[in-house]
Design a protein around this motif. Structure first.
Motif, PDB file in Angstrom:
ATOM      1  N   GLU A 132       0.827  -1.209   0.000  1.00  0.00           N
ATOM      2  CA  GLU A 132       0.000   0.000   0.000  1.00  0.00           C
ATOM      3  C   GLU A 132       0.859   1.255   0.000  1.00  0.00           C
ATOM      4  OE1 GLU A 132      -3.312   2.285   2.843  1.00  0.00           O
ATOM      5  OE2 GLU A 132      -2.385   0.392   3.487  1.00  0.00           O
ATOM      6  N   ALA A 133       1.861   1.274   0.844  1.00  0.00           N
ATOM      7  CA  ALA A 133       2.735   2.434   0.914  1.00  0.00           C
ATOM      8  C   ALA A 133       3.548   2.589  -0.359  1.00  0.00           C
ATOM      9  CB  ALA A 133       3.660   2.312   2.120  1.00  0.00           C
ATOM     10  N   ARG A 134       4.018   1.499  -0.895  1.00  0.00           N
ATOM     11  CA  ARG A 134       4.806   1.559  -2.130  1.00  0.00           C
ATOM     12  C   ARG A 134       3.957   2.111  -3.274  1.00  0.00           C
ATOM     13  NH1 ARG A 134       9.396  -0.547  -4.594  1.00  0.00           N
ATOM     14  NH2 ARG A 134       9.436   0.441  -6.647  1.00  0.00           N
ATOM     15  N   HIS A 135       2.696   1.748  -3.332  1.00  0.00           N
ATOM     16  CA  HIS A 135       1.823   2.260  -4.382  1.00  0.00           C
ATOM     17  C   HIS A 135       1.635   3.772  -4.247  1.00  0.00           C
ATOM     18  CE1 HIS A 135      -1.474   2.496  -7.269  1.00  0.00           C
ATOM     19  NE2 HIS A 135      -2.144   3.193  -6.363  1.00  0.00           N
ATOM     20  N   ILE A 136       1.485   4.257  -3.028  1.00  0.00           N
ATOM     21  CA  ILE A 136       1.340   5.700  -2.820  1.00  0.00           C
ATOM     22  C   ILE A 136       2.593   6.430  -3.286  1.00  0.00           C
ATOM     23  CG2 ILE A 136       1.113   7.494  -1.061  1.00  0.00           C
ATOM     24  CD1 ILE A 136      -0.696   5.623   0.501  1.00  0.00           C
ATOM     25  N   ALA A 137       3.750   5.889  -2.960  1.00  0.00           N
ATOM     26  CA  ALA A 137       4.998   6.524  -3.370  1.00  0.00           C
ATOM     27  C   ALA A 137       5.137   6.534  -4.891  1.00  0.00           C
ATOM     28  CB  ALA A 137       6.180   5.811  -2.729  1.00  0.00           C
ATOM     29  N   ASP A 138       4.789   5.426  -5.545  1.00  0.00           N
ATOM     30  CA  ASP A 138       4.863   5.371  -7.006  1.00  0.00           C
ATOM     31  C   ASP A 138       3.897   6.369  -7.633  1.00  0.00           C
ATOM     32  OD1 ASP A 138       6.792   3.415  -6.908  1.00  0.00           O
ATOM     33  OD2 ASP A 138       5.375   1.754  -7.134  1.00  0.00           O
ATOM     34  N   MET A 156      -3.485  10.604  -4.379  1.00  0.00           N
ATOM     35  CA  MET A 156      -2.206   9.917  -4.452  1.00  0.00           C
ATOM     36  C   MET A 156      -2.283   8.452  -4.039  1.00  0.00           C
ATOM     37  SD  MET A 156      -0.151  12.050  -5.730  1.00  0.00           S
ATOM     38  CE  MET A 156       0.362  13.765  -5.863  1.00  0.00           C
ATOM     39  N   ALA A 157      -3.462   7.994  -3.652  1.00  0.00           N
ATOM     40  CA  ALA A 157      -3.643   6.579  -3.349  1.00  0.00           C
ATOM     41  C   ALA A 157      -4.408   5.876  -4.464  1.00  0.00           C
ATOM     42  CB  ALA A 157      -4.381   6.411  -2.015  1.00  0.00           C
ATOM     43  N   GLY A 158      -4.665   6.583  -5.563  1.00  0.00           N
ATOM     44  CA  GLY A 158      -5.415   6.015  -6.672  1.00  0.00           C
ATOM     45  C   GLY A 158      -4.502   5.492  -7.762  1.00  0.00           C
ATOM     46  N   ASP A 159      -4.923   5.699  -9.007  1.00  0.00           N
ATOM     47  CA  ASP A 159      -4.147   5.206 -10.140  1.00  0.00           C
ATOM     48  C   ASP A 159      -2.955   6.116 -10.411  1.00  0.00           C
ATOM     49  OD1 ASP A 159      -5.987   3.174 -10.482  1.00  0.00           O
ATOM     50  OD2 ASP A 159      -7.230   4.366 -11.844  1.00  0.00           O
ATOM     51  N   LEU A 160      -1.912   5.527 -10.961  1.00  0.00           N
ATOM     52  CA  LEU A 160      -0.742   6.300 -11.356  1.00  0.00           C
ATOM     53  C   LEU A 160      -1.085   7.199 -12.535  1.00  0.00           C
ATOM     54  CD1 LEU A 160       0.558   3.994  -9.622  1.00  0.00           C
ATOM     55  CD2 LEU A 160       2.520   4.128 -11.153  1.00  0.00           C
ATOM     56  N   ARG A 161      -0.322   8.251 -12.682  1.00  0.00           N
ATOM     57  CA  ARG A 161      -0.559   9.149 -13.807  1.00  0.00           C
ATOM     58  C   ARG A 161      -0.279   8.432 -15.122  1.00  0.00           C
ATOM     59  NH1 ARG A 161       2.505  12.248 -17.129  1.00  0.00           N
ATOM     60  NH2 ARG A 161       1.439  14.043 -18.086  1.00  0.00           N
ATOM     61  N   ALA A 162      -1.190   8.604 -16.070  1.00  0.00           N
ATOM     62  CA  ALA A 162      -1.042   8.013 -17.398  1.00  0.00           C
ATOM     63  C   ALA A 162      -0.470   9.048 -18.356  1.00  0.00           C
ATOM     64  CB  ALA A 162      -2.400   7.516 -17.905  1.00  0.00           C
ATOM     65  N   PRO A 163       0.190   8.642 -19.413  1.00  0.00           N
ATOM     66  CA  PRO A 163       0.692   9.604 -20.398  1.00  0.00           C
ATOM     67  C   PRO A 163      -0.442  10.452 -20.971  1.00  0.00           C
ATOM     68  CG  PRO A 163       1.663   7.436 -20.762  1.00  0.00           C
ATOM     69  CD  PRO A 163       0.600   7.254 -19.737  1.00  0.00           C
TER      70      PRO A 163
END
Length: 223
Positions: A132-138, A156-163
């Motif tokens: 969980e923490a690693r996903h937030i950092a990514d 910041m706990a959701g999906d990573l930024r997409a191009p």
């Protein structure tokens, strides 16, 4: 005092209340009734009021404003303004290149979140080694602008930024007035790379914990 007579009198008061005779109810304090009396008193008696002060809007940093400063301060402010404009242009050019590379007509909109639960700065070291923490950092690092900043109201706990995705949601006010202090210069580029409400420092502080505790794989990916 005759205790027996007093007790018999109170007993008779209770027994005298029959269904045909309504006994008086004990007085009960009503907050609602007291509030109504307070409102009526305010309406009946005039109350003087005065404006203690005003909150003037901040002046935008422009070349014209810099020209009005003392001569010894102008050079440093001109460098600051030029550097800020260059960084903003670099961030916007980066987004446009992503959109062209992925055939996007419009930029993608990230999810919005006004909560700060993702800003876990008080957890034990073991928590930062979990998924969980690693996903937030990514996620935090994926939304970092090329200039190095972060935006506000991010999930910041959701999906990573997409191009091709914006670095910030639509942070513009939904009720902008003529004299609104928060009118953005660009509606599609508001609070991108800001330090408003600690948004600049919370992502940085979380990422620093991963580096400080040497989470496996984190250095290799982001350094």
């Amino acid at each position: 005092m005759n205790v027996d007579s007093e007790s018999s009198r109170s007993e008779s008061l209770r027994t005298d209340c029959s269904p045909e005779i309504r006994c008086p109810k004990p007085f009960r304090f009503s907050v609602r009734a007291a509030f109504r009396v307070f409102i009526v008193a305010l309406l009946c008696f005039p109350v003087d009021a005065a404006i203690l002060g005003t909150n003037p809007p901040a002046r935008a940093l422009t070349a014209k404003l810099i020209d009005s400063l003392p001569r010894e301060q102008q050079a440093s402010w001109r460098k600051y303004l030029a550097r800020s404009q260059e960084q903003r242009q670099a961030d916007q050019d980066f987004l446009r290149r992503e959109m062209r590379a992925h055939n996007l007509k419009r930029p993608l909109m990230p999810s919005e979140n006004h909560s700060r639960k993702w800003a876990a700065l008080d957890r034990a070291e073991e928590w930062y080694r979990q998924a969980e923490a690693r996903h937030i950092a990514d996620c935090i690092l994926s939304f970092q602008t090329p200039a190095g900043g972060w935006s506000k109201n991010m999930n910041m706990a959701g999906d990573l930024r997409a191009p091709g995705m914006l670095f910030a949601p639509d942070n513009a006010s939904r009720f902008i007035g003529v004299a609104d202090f928060d009118i953005p210069l660009d509606r599609g580029w508001s609070y991108v790379g800001t330090f408003d409400n600690n948004r600049r420092f919370e992502p940085r502080n979380i990422v620093c914990r991963f580096f400080a505790w040497r989470v496996p794989g984190f250095h290799k990916q982001w350094t």
